[in-house]
Design a protein around this motif. Structure first.
Motif, short mmCIF file in Angstrom:
data_model
loop_
_atom_site.label_atom_id
_atom_site.label_comp_id
_atom_site.label_asym_id
_atom_site.label_seq_id
_atom_site.Cartn_x
_atom_site.Cartn_y
_atom_site.Cartn_z
N SER A 1 42.66 24.89 48.64
CA SER A 1 42.22 26.57 48.29
C SER A 1 43.24 26.92 47.15
N GLY A 2 42.98 27.31 46.15
CA GLY A 2 43.83 27.81 45.22
C GLY A 2 43.84 29.53 45.19
N ARG A 3 44.75 30.06 44.67
CA ARG A 3 44.75 31.56 44.38
C ARG A 3 45.68 31.83 43.23
N ILE A 4 45.33 32.87 42.66
CA ILE A 4 46.19 33.34 41.27
C ILE A 4 47.50 33.71 42.05
N ASP A 5 48.56 33.64 41.28
CA ASP A 5 49.89 34.01 41.75
C ASP A 5 50.76 34.58 40.68
N THR B 1 34.70 29.98 41.17
CA THR B 1 34.59 29.88 42.80
C THR B 1 33.47 30.21 43.39
N GLY B 2 32.18 30.59 42.67
CA GLY B 2 30.82 30.49 43.16
C GLY B 2 30.72 31.73 44.15
N THR B 3 29.76 31.58 44.91
CA THR B 3 29.29 32.67 46.03
C THR B 3 29.28 32.00 47.45
N ARG B 4 29.03 32.65 48.56
CA ARG B 4 28.69 32.13 49.74
C ARG B 4 27.59 33.02 50.40
N HIS C 1 33.33 35.84 47.06
CA HIS C 1 34.54 36.56 47.70
C HIS C 1 35.97 36.77 47.01
N LEU C 2 35.56 37.71 46.04
CA LEU C 2 36.85 37.90 45.17
C LEU C 2 38.21 38.09 45.86
N ASP C 3 38.24 38.56 47.12
CA ASP C 3 39.69 39.11 47.77
C ASP C 3 40.31 37.88 47.89
N GLU C 4 39.75 36.68 48.03
CA GLU C 4 40.77 35.61 48.40
C GLU C 4 41.58 34.85 47.00
N LEU C 5 41.08 35.38 45.87
CA LEU C 5 41.62 34.73 44.58
C LEU C 5 43.02 35.46 44.08
N GLY C 6 43.54 36.21 44.67
CA GLY C 6 44.88 36.47 44.17
C GLY C 6 44.60 37.56 42.88
N LEU C 7 43.64 38.18 42.66
CA LEU C 7 43.30 38.82 41.49
C LEU C 7 44.30 40.07 41.31
N ASP C 8 44.80 40.64 42.52
CA ASP C 8 45.63 41.67 42.33
C ASP C 8 46.90 41.35 41.53
N GLY D 1 34.63 44.37 43.75
CA GLY D 1 33.19 44.33 43.34
C GLY D 1 32.66 43.17 44.09
N ARG D 2 31.24 43.10 43.66
CA ARG D 2 30.40 41.97 44.51
C ARG D 2 30.75 40.53 43.58
N TYR D 3 30.89 41.05 42.24
CA TYR D 3 31.03 39.95 41.22
C TYR D 3 32.29 40.29 40.60
N LEU D 4 32.54 39.15 39.55
CA LEU D 4 33.80 39.46 38.69
C LEU D 4 33.19 39.68 37.16
#
Ligand SMILES: Cc1cc2nc3c(=O)[nH]c(=O)nc-3n(C[C@H](O)[C@H](O)[C@H](O)COP(=O)(O)OP(=O)(O)OC[C@H]3O[C@@H](n4cnc5c(N)ncnc54)[C@H](O)[C@@H]3O)c2cc1C
Length: 504
Positions: free
Chosen positions: A128-132, A154-157, A282-289, A297-300
């Motif tokens: 599982s990767g995330r931006i850092d 990263t698609g959708t669930r 699931h954008l909250d998992e991606l380290g976008l902050d 949002g629901r999408y990017l």
């Protein structure tokens, strides 16, 4: 990376490894981008936490269409009666389940897909990767610094509604429905969209007692009302019960199976419950902050070159531009061309990273690919354009659609003309003589004299659609469409009838 794990600094922190591009998520879109960039000579790290290929080959398009192929063969055999004799059909789900395991999914093993990617020169990392931070991606204790960009595929669930009690039950999503080896006696399908209807019809044709429960006032609500009617009629003919306008209030599960209660006091029971009420990223998992991008949002959101922000692109379902494999593939081509174009331009001056030897070959490829991009003009990258987005609901009859529906066009204040014809009034539809009727519906912009939307429902609705996609995409003048020759007696010839009927 050679064995021994990541290089660490004095504090024990993993040193970032310099690469050209990191692609997070190797579903349809990510795998295409990563593979093509690797083939172009870039150093590409592709990160996937589950199966390379994503939802489509393992739990989506491919196995569901295998199920549909089998269910349609059964339905077609049952149509022999009255056309050419008598046929007795004994459905056997074991054959379908076996084919999905053996031919579609390799028993949910992605070895072939991983080798396909590494065979193109890509470097595969499972995790599982995330931006850092800018250009940086962390996968466990490995850290990559991408010189030219990060691509998010990263698609959708499945999006599961907050219905009281539901979360505590063993409900199915599309995954369990695709993996099922023994069919239940009865199935409740919560959600009357394309996926819900396709699966409902398949299971019904294999003898499962299926009930579809939809909150809106019609199934397939994003399409034309005539499409909803055609799909509902076909499913009812297969024995499916359809209840629209029912909002689920509570779900219970016990020894006898599932009970779903609606807010209006409705009660439905079945051995299994399939929840297909949409999907979300699931954008909250991606380290976008860490790169200043809002993950709420629901999408990017992306621009027409699939840019999220400086140095970050997105591709596929995560962009919310249409949850289809063909959208992911279309976007992938743009991302590949744009990444290469960026790289070529950034390499136009001195090589700031001092890595000319690594990417030198790729720059040459980049220039030529960007120069021969689909627009054909030097250095230009095609821009995403979804006006002629095709979509097919693979029920029987198939319902293909492109562009705007009548209501969407009217809501935009367009001077709309509608043309409609039933396939049963065409020669081919009349000859075909089955219980599955269909239609052609055309939506024209009267001021521009072009089609801006169309629906083709029928035995080959998804195939008939192709001509209509060309018409909408290329804005072919109505006068030209009217003066074409349509082969006789085909299903697509009904398009000429619908063109003749165009009116307010
Ligand atoms: C039942 C069903 C039937 C369908 N039928 C059709 C059809 O007939 N035609 C059609 O065009 N489309 C169909 N679709 C839709 C199609 O499957 C999707 O549009 C397509 O899979 C989208 O591809 P993607 O690359 O955007 O995402 P996905 O395929 O979802 O892939 C995303 C990948 O990213 C990985 N990932 C996510 N986060 C991370 C992370 N942080 N680190 C590493 N990896 C990560 C996931 O594990 C996944 O493998 C169907 C879908 C379903 C569910």
């Amino acid at each position: 990376m050679a064995g021994g794990g990541p290089v660490r600094d004095a504090d024990g922190m993993a040193e970032p490894e310099l690469v050209d591009v990191v692609v997070l998520g190797l579903g349809v879109g990510g795998e295409e981008v990563a593979g093509r960039l690797a083939e172009a000579g870039l150093t590409v790290v592709g990160v996937e936490r589950n199966l390379v290929g994503g939802e489509c080959p393992y739990w989506g398009c491919v196995p569901s269409k295998m199920m549909i192929r089998a269910a349609n063969a059964i339905a077609e055999a049952r149509r022999v009666d009255g056309l050419g004799g008598a046929a007795q059909v004994t459905p056997d789900w074991a054959q379908v389940a076996k084919r999905i395991r053996a031919e579609a999914t390799d028993d949910w093993d992605d070895r072939v897909a991983v080798e396909r990617f590494t065979g193109k020169g890509g470097r595969f990392v499972r995790g599982s990767g995330r931006i850092d931070g800018p250009g940086r991606v962390r996968v466990g204790d490995q850290v990559f610094q991408a010189r030219h960009g990060i691509v998010l595929g990263t698609g959708t669930r499945p999006s599961v509604p907050p219905v009281d009690g539901l979360a505590d039950t063993p409900y199915w999503t599309n995954r369990e429905a695709i993996e099922v080896e023994e069919l239940p006696g009865s199935l409740l399908v919560l959600g009357g969209g394309a996926i819900g209807l396709e699966l409902a019809q398949v299971f019904a044709r294999f003898g499962v007692r299926v009930t579809v429960v939809e909150a809106l006032d019609r199934v397939l609500a994003v399409e034309e009302p005539e499409s909803s009617e055609a799909a509902a009629a076909a499913l009812r003919a297969d024995g499916v019960e359809i209840h629209t306008g029912v909002k689920a209030a509570r779900v219970e599960h016990g020894a006898a199976g599932f009970t779903l209660r609606g807010t209006g006091g409705e009660v439905f029971t079945a051995e299994r419950l399939l929840v297909v009420t949409g999907r979300r990223a699931h954008l909250d998992e991606l380290g976008l902050d860490t790169v200043g991008v809002d993950a709420g949002g629901r999408y990017l959101p992306v621009d027409d070159r699939l840019h999220v922000t400086e140095g970050i692109w997105a591709v596929g379902d995560v962009t919310g531009e249409g949850a289809f494999t063909h959208v992911a593939m279309y976007q992938a081509s743009i991302v590949v061309a744009d990444v290469l174009d960026h790289m070529r331009r950034s390499q136009g001056g001195a090589d700031p990273s001092g890595t000319a030897s690594v990417v030198g070959g790729a720059v040459g490829v980049a220039s030529s690919l960007a120069a021969t991009g689909s627009s054909g003009s030097a250095g230009s990258v095609p821009r995403a354009d979804y006006r002629a987005l095709p979509r097919v609901t693979f029920t029987d009859p198939e319902i293909g659609a492109v562009g705007l529906t009548e209501q969407q066009a009217r809501d935009r204040g367009i001077n709309v003309q509608v043309g409609f014809t039933r396939l049963s009034s065409s020669t081919r539809g009349w000859i075909h003589k089955t219980d599955e009727d269909g239609f052609i519906k055309l939506i024209a912009d009267a001021d521009q004299g072009v089609l801006i939307g169309a629906t083709s429902a029928g035995p080959a609705g998804g195939e008939v659609l192709s001509g209509l996609v060309v018409a909408v995409h290329a804005a072919v003048p109505l006068s030209q469409l009217r003066h074409m020759i349509y082969a006789y007696p085909t299903f697509h010839r009904a398009i000429s009838d619908a063109l003749r009927n165009l009116g307010q």
